[in-house]
Design a protein around this motif. Structure first.
Motif, PDB file in Angstrom:
ATOM      1  N   GLU A 234       7.862 -11.748  -6.098  1.00 58.90           N
ATOM      2  CA  GLU A 234       8.477 -13.079  -6.167  1.00 58.90           C
ATOM      3  C   GLU A 234       9.380 -13.093  -7.404  1.00 58.90           C
ATOM      4  O   GLU A 234       9.153 -12.299  -8.332  1.00 58.90           O
ATOM      5  CB  GLU A 234       7.392 -14.145  -6.358  1.00 58.90           C
ATOM      6  CG  GLU A 234       6.748 -14.617  -5.081  1.00 58.90           C
ATOM      7  CD  GLU A 234       7.698 -15.472  -4.257  1.00 58.90           C
ATOM      8  OE1 GLU A 234       7.902 -16.647  -4.576  1.00 58.90           O
ATOM      9  OE2 GLU A 234       8.238 -14.935  -3.279  1.00 58.90           O
TER      10      GLU A 234
ATOM     11  N   GLN B 278       9.426 -14.900 -10.094  1.00 53.34           N
ATOM     12  CA  GLN B 278       8.657 -15.014 -11.341  1.00 53.34           C
ATOM     13  C   GLN B 278       7.885 -13.728 -11.639  1.00 53.34           C
ATOM     14  O   GLN B 278       7.782 -13.311 -12.791  1.00 53.34           O
ATOM     15  CB  GLN B 278       7.677 -16.205 -11.262  1.00 53.34           C
ATOM     16  CG  GLN B 278       8.354 -17.538 -11.105  1.00 53.34           C
ATOM     17  CD  GLN B 278       8.547 -17.930  -9.621  1.00 53.34           C
ATOM     18  OE1 GLN B 278       8.671 -17.081  -8.737  1.00 53.34           O
ATOM     19  NE2 GLN B 278       8.597 -19.222  -9.363  1.00 53.34           N
TER      20      GLN B 278
ATOM     21  N   ARG C 184       0.020  -7.418  -5.136  1.00 55.49           N
ATOM     22  CA  ARG C 184      -0.540  -8.611  -5.788  1.00 55.49           C
ATOM     23  C   ARG C 184      -1.911  -8.291  -6.389  1.00 55.49           C
ATOM     24  O   ARG C 184      -2.206  -8.685  -7.517  1.00 55.49           O
ATOM     25  CB  ARG C 184      -0.622  -9.766  -4.784  1.00 55.49           C
ATOM     26  CG  ARG C 184      -1.009 -11.080  -5.433  1.00 55.49           C
ATOM     27  CD  ARG C 184      -0.915 -12.260  -4.486  1.00 55.49           C
ATOM     28  NE  ARG C 184      -1.750 -12.112  -3.321  1.00 55.49           N
ATOM     29  CZ  ARG C 184      -1.306 -11.908  -2.083  1.00 55.49           C
ATOM     30  NH1 ARG C 184      -0.017 -11.825  -1.843  1.00 55.49           N
ATOM     31  NH2 ARG C 184      -2.144 -11.786  -1.073  1.00 55.49           N
TER      32      ARG C 184
ATOM     33  N   GLU D 240      -0.282 -16.149  -7.455  1.00 56.42           N
ATOM     34  CA  GLU D 240       0.526 -16.560  -6.294  1.00 56.42           C
ATOM     35  C   GLU D 240       2.010 -16.304  -6.485  1.00 56.42           C
ATOM     36  O   GLU D 240       2.781 -16.325  -5.531  1.00 56.42           O
ATOM     37  CB  GLU D 240       0.278 -18.041  -5.952  1.00 56.42           C
ATOM     38  CG  GLU D 240       0.770 -19.028  -6.995  1.00 56.42           C
ATOM     39  CD  GLU D 240      -0.218 -19.309  -8.134  1.00 56.42           C
ATOM     40  OE1 GLU D 240      -0.045 -20.337  -8.802  1.00 56.42           O
ATOM     41  OE2 GLU D 240      -1.138 -18.496  -8.359  1.00 56.42           O
ATOM     42  N   TYR D 241       2.432 -16.040  -7.734  1.00 57.78           N
ATOM     43  CA  TYR D 241       3.845 -15.778  -7.998  1.00 57.78           C
ATOM     44  C   TYR D 241       4.158 -14.291  -8.203  1.00 57.78           C
ATOM     45  O   TYR D 241       5.252 -13.945  -8.621  1.00 57.78           O
ATOM     46  CB  TYR D 241       4.324 -16.589  -9.210  1.00 57.78           C
ATOM     47  CG  TYR D 241       4.367 -18.061  -8.921  1.00 57.78           C
ATOM     48  CD1 TYR D 241       5.314 -18.587  -8.054  1.00 57.78           C
ATOM     49  CD2 TYR D 241       3.446 -18.928  -9.498  1.00 57.78           C
ATOM     50  CE1 TYR D 241       5.353 -19.944  -7.768  1.00 57.78           C
ATOM     51  CE2 TYR D 241       3.474 -20.285  -9.221  1.00 57.78           C
ATOM     52  CZ  TYR D 241       4.427 -20.784  -8.357  1.00 57.78           C
ATOM     53  OH  TYR D 241       4.465 -22.130  -8.074  1.00 57.78           O
TER      54      TYR D 241
ATOM     55  N   ARG E 105      16.558 -14.448  -8.534  1.00 52.91           N
ATOM     56  CA  ARG E 105      15.771 -13.732  -9.539  1.00 52.91           C
ATOM     57  C   ARG E 105      16.489 -13.707 -10.881  1.00 52.91           C
ATOM     58  O   ARG E 105      15.886 -13.913 -11.928  1.00 52.91           O
ATOM     59  CB  ARG E 105      15.550 -12.290  -9.083  1.00 52.91           C
ATOM     60  CG  ARG E 105      14.748 -12.191  -7.843  1.00 52.91           C
ATOM     61  CD  ARG E 105      14.953 -10.847  -7.164  1.00 52.91           C
ATOM     62  NE  ARG E 105      13.791 -10.607  -6.348  1.00 52.91           N
ATOM     63  CZ  ARG E 105      12.980  -9.577  -6.499  1.00 52.91           C
ATOM     64  NH1 ARG E 105      13.240  -8.637  -7.359  1.00 52.91           N
ATOM     65  NH2 ARG E 105      11.918  -9.458  -5.759  1.00 52.91           N
TER      66      ARG E 105
ATOM     67  N   THR F 285       3.602 -11.784  -5.599  1.00 52.18           N
ATOM     68  CA  THR F 285       4.294 -11.524  -4.324  1.00 52.18           C
ATOM     69  C   THR F 285       4.165 -12.777  -3.464  1.00 52.18           C
ATOM     70  O   THR F 285       3.337 -13.643  -3.741  1.00 52.18           O
ATOM     71  CB  THR F 285       3.694 -10.311  -3.565  1.00 52.18           C
ATOM     72  OG1 THR F 285       2.316 -10.576  -3.313  1.00 52.18           O
ATOM     73  CG2 THR F 285       3.860  -9.030  -4.342  1.00 52.18           C
ATOM     74  N   ASN F 286       4.966 -12.850  -2.420  1.00 48.64           N
ATOM     75  CA  ASN F 286       5.047 -14.108  -1.680  1.00 48.64           C
ATOM     76  C   ASN F 286       4.317 -14.106  -0.340  1.00 48.64           C
ATOM     77  O   ASN F 286       4.650 -14.881   0.539  1.00 48.64           O
ATOM     78  CB  ASN F 286       6.515 -14.485  -1.461  1.00 48.64           C
ATOM     79  CG  ASN F 286       7.252 -13.433  -0.650  1.00 48.64           C
ATOM     80  OD1 ASN F 286       6.655 -12.468  -0.202  1.00 48.64           O
ATOM     81  ND2 ASN F 286       8.545 -13.613  -0.470  1.00 48.64           N
ATOM     82  N   ASP F 287       3.335 -13.244  -0.174  1.00 52.67           N
ATOM     83  CA  ASP F 287       2.601 -13.207   1.085  1.00 52.67           C
ATOM     84  C   ASP F 287       1.180 -13.711   0.846  1.00 52.67           C
ATOM     85  O   ASP F 287       0.234 -12.936   0.790  1.00 52.67           O
ATOM     86  CB  ASP F 287       2.586 -11.782   1.647  1.00 52.67           C
ATOM     87  CG  ASP F 287       1.831 -11.708   2.959  1.00 52.67           C
ATOM     88  OD1 ASP F 287       2.126 -12.523   3.856  1.00 52.67           O
ATOM     89  OD2 ASP F 287       0.933 -10.864   3.079  1.00 52.67           O
ATOM     90  N   LEU F 288       1.041 -15.015   0.704  1.00 60.84           N
ATOM     91  CA  LEU F 288      -0.258 -15.578   0.353  1.00 60.84           C
ATOM     92  C   LEU F 288      -1.262 -15.516   1.505  1.00 60.84           C
ATOM     93  O   LEU F 288      -2.457 -15.563   1.285  1.00 60.84           O
ATOM     94  CB  LEU F 288      -0.100 -17.026  -0.125  1.00 60.84           C
ATOM     95  CG  LEU F 288       0.686 -17.169  -1.430  1.00 60.84           C
ATOM     96  CD1 LEU F 288       0.836 -18.626  -1.808  1.00 60.84           C
ATOM     97  CD2 LEU F 288       0.010 -16.404  -2.560  1.00 60.84           C
TER      98      LEU F 288
ATOM     99  N   ARG G 173       2.470  -6.058   0.235  1.00 68.67           N
ATOM    100  CA  ARG G 173       2.541  -7.153  -0.735  1.00 68.67           C
ATOM    101  C   ARG G 173       1.157  -7.530  -1.251  1.00 68.67           C
ATOM    102  O   ARG G 173       0.976  -7.808  -2.427  1.00 68.67           O
ATOM    103  CB  ARG G 173       3.226  -8.381  -0.117  1.00 68.67           C
ATOM    104  CG  ARG G 173       4.721  -8.276  -0.081  1.00 68.67           C
ATOM    105  CD  ARG G 173       5.341  -9.589   0.427  1.00 68.67           C
ATOM    106  NE  ARG G 173       6.774  -9.612   0.200  1.00 68.67           N
ATOM    107  CZ  ARG G 173       7.679  -9.102   1.046  1.00 68.67           C
ATOM    108  NH1 ARG G 173       7.278  -8.531   2.171  1.00 68.67           N
ATOM    109  NH2 ARG G 173       8.958  -9.164   0.762  1.00 68.67           N
TER     110      ARG G 173
END
Length: 195
Positions: A81, A83, A53, A36-37, A130, A39-42, A49
């Motif tokens: 993301e 992280q 991921r 989940e960290y 970042r 990319t930020n498109d869950l 993205r």
């Protein structure tokens, strides 16, 4: 004409090896941040993205990421993301050091992603968020990586400003953020000469 580094080749090789080892040491035992960290498109609405991921989540050790994938996803850094960016950045940096020509646009993309924009701009907080994640050892390794690029590949980076836009160069990245984390211990000054 072609520009080249005026230093003896053995000194450059030793210098590069020290930085490669420094990156491996500084980032070596960094824990996998979790899928989940990356990319930020869950929700999975952003296909680019989602793909990044999916392919990067197969590598829970950044040192295992194949160069083919790094090359294929050479423009991915803004999509990570914070992280995920910190976790996979050393793989990109090692590729750039070990095979500069083969890394294509990766060195330029790394430098761009490590350059803090002007304060007050939309991107400033995005990039700063970042950069603050790196620990002291990692910051020094990144600084030395940027200094290496500045000293031995400066001719590949144009340092220009047009209006409020600034090109990304190792010099600008160092000046904007990384120079606060110490000086290069190797004291290598790479003069650029034309041949």
């Amino acid at each position: 004409g072609v520009q080249t580094c005026a230093l003896p080749i053995l000194k450059i090789i030793r210098y590069k090896k020290m930085i490669i080892q420094e990156i491996k040491t500084a980032f070596g035992d960094m824990p996998y941040p979790g899928t989940e960290y990356i990319t930020n498109d869950l929700e999975g609405n952003d296909l680019e993205r989602k793909q990044i991921r999916e392919v990067f989540s197969r590598y829970e050790n950044w040192q295992d990421v194949p160069r083919e994938l790094l090359l294929q996803e050479r423009d991915a850094s803004p999509l990570f993301e914070p992280q995920g960016f910190r976790f996979y950045l050393p793989a990109y940096m090692l590729f750039a050091l070990e095979d500069y020509e083969g890394a294509d646009m990766i060195p330029e993309n790394i430098v761009h992603s490590l350059t803090l924009p002007d304060a007050g701009t939309e991107l400033y907080e995005f990039v700063r968020e970042r950069l603050v994640l790196f620990n002291e050892e990692q910051r020094k390794a990144v600084l030395h990586f940027l200094e290496y690029l500045e000293q031995c590949h400066a001719e590949d980076f144009t340092d220009i400003c047009v209006g409020g836009w600034h090109s990304a160069s190792p010099h600008r990245a160092i000046e904007r953020w990384w120079n606060r984390f110490g000086n290069c211990p190797y004291k290598l000054r790479c003069k650029i000469i034309k041949i």
